[in-house]
Design a protein around this motif. Structure first.
Motif, PDB file in Angstrom:
ATOM      1  N   UNK A   1       0.810  -1.209   0.000  1.00 19.37           N
ATOM      2  CA  UNK A   1       0.000   0.000   0.000  1.00 19.37           C
ATOM      3  C   UNK A   1       0.849   1.266   0.000  1.00 19.37           C
ATOM      4  N   UNK A   2       2.024   1.220   0.652  1.00 14.91           N
ATOM      5  CA  UNK A   2       2.878   2.402   0.666  1.00 14.91           C
ATOM      6  C   UNK A   2       3.362   2.752  -0.731  1.00 14.91           C
ATOM      7  N   UNK A   3       3.699   1.726  -1.523  1.00 14.71           N
ATOM      8  CA  UNK A   3       4.118   1.957  -2.907  1.00 14.71           C
ATOM      9  C   UNK A   3       2.967   2.511  -3.738  1.00 14.71           C
ATOM     10  N   UNK A   4       1.774   1.969  -3.541  1.00 11.70           N
ATOM     11  CA  UNK A   4       0.616   2.449  -4.298  1.00 11.70           C
ATOM     12  C   UNK A   4       0.304   3.903  -3.961  1.00 11.70           C
ATOM     13  N   UNK A   5       0.474   4.263  -2.702  1.00 13.52           N
ATOM     14  CA  UNK A   5       0.192   5.641  -2.317  1.00 13.52           C
ATOM     15  C   UNK A   5       1.200   6.628  -2.906  1.00 13.52           C
ATOM     16  N   UNK A   6       2.395   6.138  -3.240  1.00 10.41           N
ATOM     17  CA  UNK A   6       3.337   7.002  -3.947  1.00 10.41           C
ATOM     18  C   UNK A   6       2.821   7.354  -5.336  1.00 10.41           C
ATOM     19  N   UNK A   7       2.020   6.481  -5.899  1.00 12.81           N
ATOM     20  CA  UNK A   7       1.536   6.672  -7.263  1.00 12.81           C
ATOM     21  C   UNK A   7       0.285   7.520  -7.338  1.00 12.81           C
ATOM     22  N   UNK A   8      -0.579   7.419  -6.347  1.00 13.83           N
ATOM     23  CA  UNK A   8      -1.899   8.030  -6.489  1.00 13.83           C
ATOM     24  C   UNK A   8      -2.465   8.489  -5.156  1.00 13.83           C
ATOM     25  N   UNK A   9      -3.151   9.613  -5.199  1.00 13.01           N
ATOM     26  CA  UNK A   9      -3.906  10.058  -4.029  1.00 13.01           C
ATOM     27  C   UNK A   9      -5.194   9.275  -3.887  1.00 13.01           C
ATOM     28  N   UNK A  10      -5.581   8.572  -4.948  1.00 16.69           N
ATOM     29  CA  UNK A  10      -6.792   7.735  -4.921  1.00 16.69           C
ATOM     30  C   UNK A  10      -6.360   6.285  -4.704  1.00 16.69           C
ATOM     31  N   UNK A  11      -5.984   5.952  -3.484  1.00 13.39           N
ATOM     32  CA  UNK A  11      -5.513   4.612  -3.157  1.00 13.39           C
ATOM     33  C   UNK A  11      -6.488   3.953  -2.197  1.00 13.39           C
ATOM     34  N   UNK A  12      -6.892   2.734  -2.546  1.00 14.96           N
ATOM     35  CA  UNK A  12      -7.900   2.016  -1.772  1.00 14.96           C
ATOM     36  C   UNK A  12      -7.379   0.642  -1.385  1.00 14.96           C
ATOM     37  N   UNK A  13      -7.881   0.147  -0.262  1.00 15.07           N
ATOM     38  CA  UNK A  13      -7.599  -1.217   0.155  1.00 15.07           C
ATOM     39  C   UNK A  13      -8.878  -2.038   0.060  1.00 15.07           C
ATOM     40  N   UNK A  14      -8.820  -3.107  -0.730  1.00 16.62           N
ATOM     41  CA  UNK A  14      -9.964  -3.988  -0.922  1.00 16.62           C
ATOM     42  C   UNK A  14      -9.873  -5.138   0.067  1.00 16.62           C
ATOM     43  N   UNK A  15     -10.927  -5.301   0.871  1.00 20.39           N
ATOM     44  CA  UNK A  15     -10.938  -6.344   1.902  1.00 20.39           C
ATOM     45  C   UNK A  15     -12.100  -7.298   1.689  1.00 20.39           C
ATOM     46  N   UNK A  16     -12.334  -7.678   0.446  1.00 25.08           N
ATOM     47  CA  UNK A  16     -13.438  -8.590   0.139  1.00 25.08           C
ATOM     48  C   UNK A  16     -13.172  -9.964   0.743  1.00 25.08           C
TER      49      UNK A  16
END
Length: 345
Positions: free
Chosen positions: A151-166
């Motif tokens: 998630x830390x890497x994804x947040x470097x890419x985008x302010x629209x970062x979500x965690x899916x907990x299906x």
């Protein structure tokens, strides 16, 4: 007519094998059905599917909804997020029409990037290139699947970062419905000439949470052990997935068998070519599967070449990796175990 390009960049690494890939395929079908019922989306949306494991590939180039069909999602070894970003940026350069003084180009593209693991390649340069040259040209929505996504890497890419907990298929379909609604909202937005940031539907926080604080990102290493075997009978690969469960008395991590999944021949086409030097001792792995292809009861036989294969039992067998015939026996419970090479996951 101006297009709204939407790129789906999907992690198809080994940790996605089984239910995750099945639900993703089913979700793409549902997404397509939903979008085709929306006249705004039908008029503007063009979809592309890019997949990545050790390598990245475009399965479906940008195509209008009426002509889009859901591709079969393969599986490969590795999670080369850097390669996926480079591939995506090259696709945007090649296929998105830019506005000029003489013409209006495509609407600002939207990218939905989904991954359930940590990068197995270098991502820093790709992230720098994205931020410098593409973040203002395309809107990226990053979705980390489960507890082990970077998630830390994804947040470097985008302010629209979500965690899916299906937790099950019903939860996953709620997520797909959110994606469909977001794409429909975006198609209406561009139709009304509102060309600002990406428009997203209201989040169902029971399955999807937006991360607004880097401290909320999961940072867990060594979560999975992924091993690749080959069927002695037909030569096709299979993937054994072990998930970290606890620590043993010797403080060595123990991993329980989570599943074994048959692969097709194209598994190696999307797998990382780089030599994987990391190994794990078989005593750290709890559970040994049979072969999902031919049904041999032992899917964890180790050849002297280092390759994992299936066997019927003790005796001679031909290794599908090196083609040598070797004698196999059963390991004693108190043995030191064997070091086996891990896949990149």
């Amino acid at each position: 007519m101006r297009r709204l390009p939407i790129f789906l960049v999907l992690d198809i690494s080994e940790s996605m094998a089984g239910d995750n890939i099945r639900m993703l395929n089913k979700g793409l079908d549902a997404l397509l059905r939903s979008l085709r019922r929306d006249p705004h989306a039908l008029e503007t949306v063009y979809l592309s599917v890019i997949v990545f494991a050790g390598k990245a590939r475009t399965l479906t180039p940008l195509v209008e909804l009426a002509s889009f069909y859901t591709p079969r999602l393969p599986v490969g070894s590795g999670t080369s997020l850097g390669a996926a970003l480079e591939h995506l940026m090259n696709e945007i350069d090649r296929n998105v029409v830019h506005s000029t003084a003489e013409r209006k180009g495509d609407w600002k593209p939207v990218v939905y990037l989904m991954t359930d693991g940590k990068p197995t390649d270098e991502v820093d340069e790709a992230i720098r290139r994205w931020k410098m040259h593409f973040s203002h040209r395309a809107a990226l929505v990053a979705i980390g699947i489960g507890n082990y996504a970077a998630m830390d890497t994804l947040q470097e890419l985008s302010e629209h970062t979500f965690k899916l907990t299906a937790e099950d298929e019903a939860d996953f379909m709620k997520f797909i419905q959110w994606m469909s609604q977001s794409m429909s909202v975006q198609s209406r937005s561009v139709s009304a000439d509102a060309v600002g940031t990406v428009s997203l539907a209201k989040v169902d926080e029971t399955v999807l949470k937006m991360l607004d604080d880097i401290t909320k990102a999961a940072k867990v290493d060594e979560d999975f052990v992924i091993l690749t075997g080959k069927c002695q009978t037909i030569g096709l690969p299979y993937v054994m997935r072990y998930e970290r469960a606890a620590f043993s008395e010797t403080c060595s991590p123990s991993h329980h068998l989570n599943g074994v999944f048959p692969m097709e021949a194209d598994y190696f086409e999307l797998s990382d070519d780089r030599v994987m030097a990391r190994a794990i001792n078989s005593n750290a792995l709890i559970g040994a599967p049979g072969c999902p292809h031919c049904g041999n009861p032992y899917g964890f036989a180790v050849c002297s070449c280092g390759g994992l294969m299936c066997i019927k039992g003790a005796g001679s067998a031909k290794c599908p990796w090196c083609s040598e015939v070797a004698d196999f026996g059963m390991m004693d419970a108190d043995s030191e175990g064997s070091d086996v090479t891990r896949s990149r996951g």
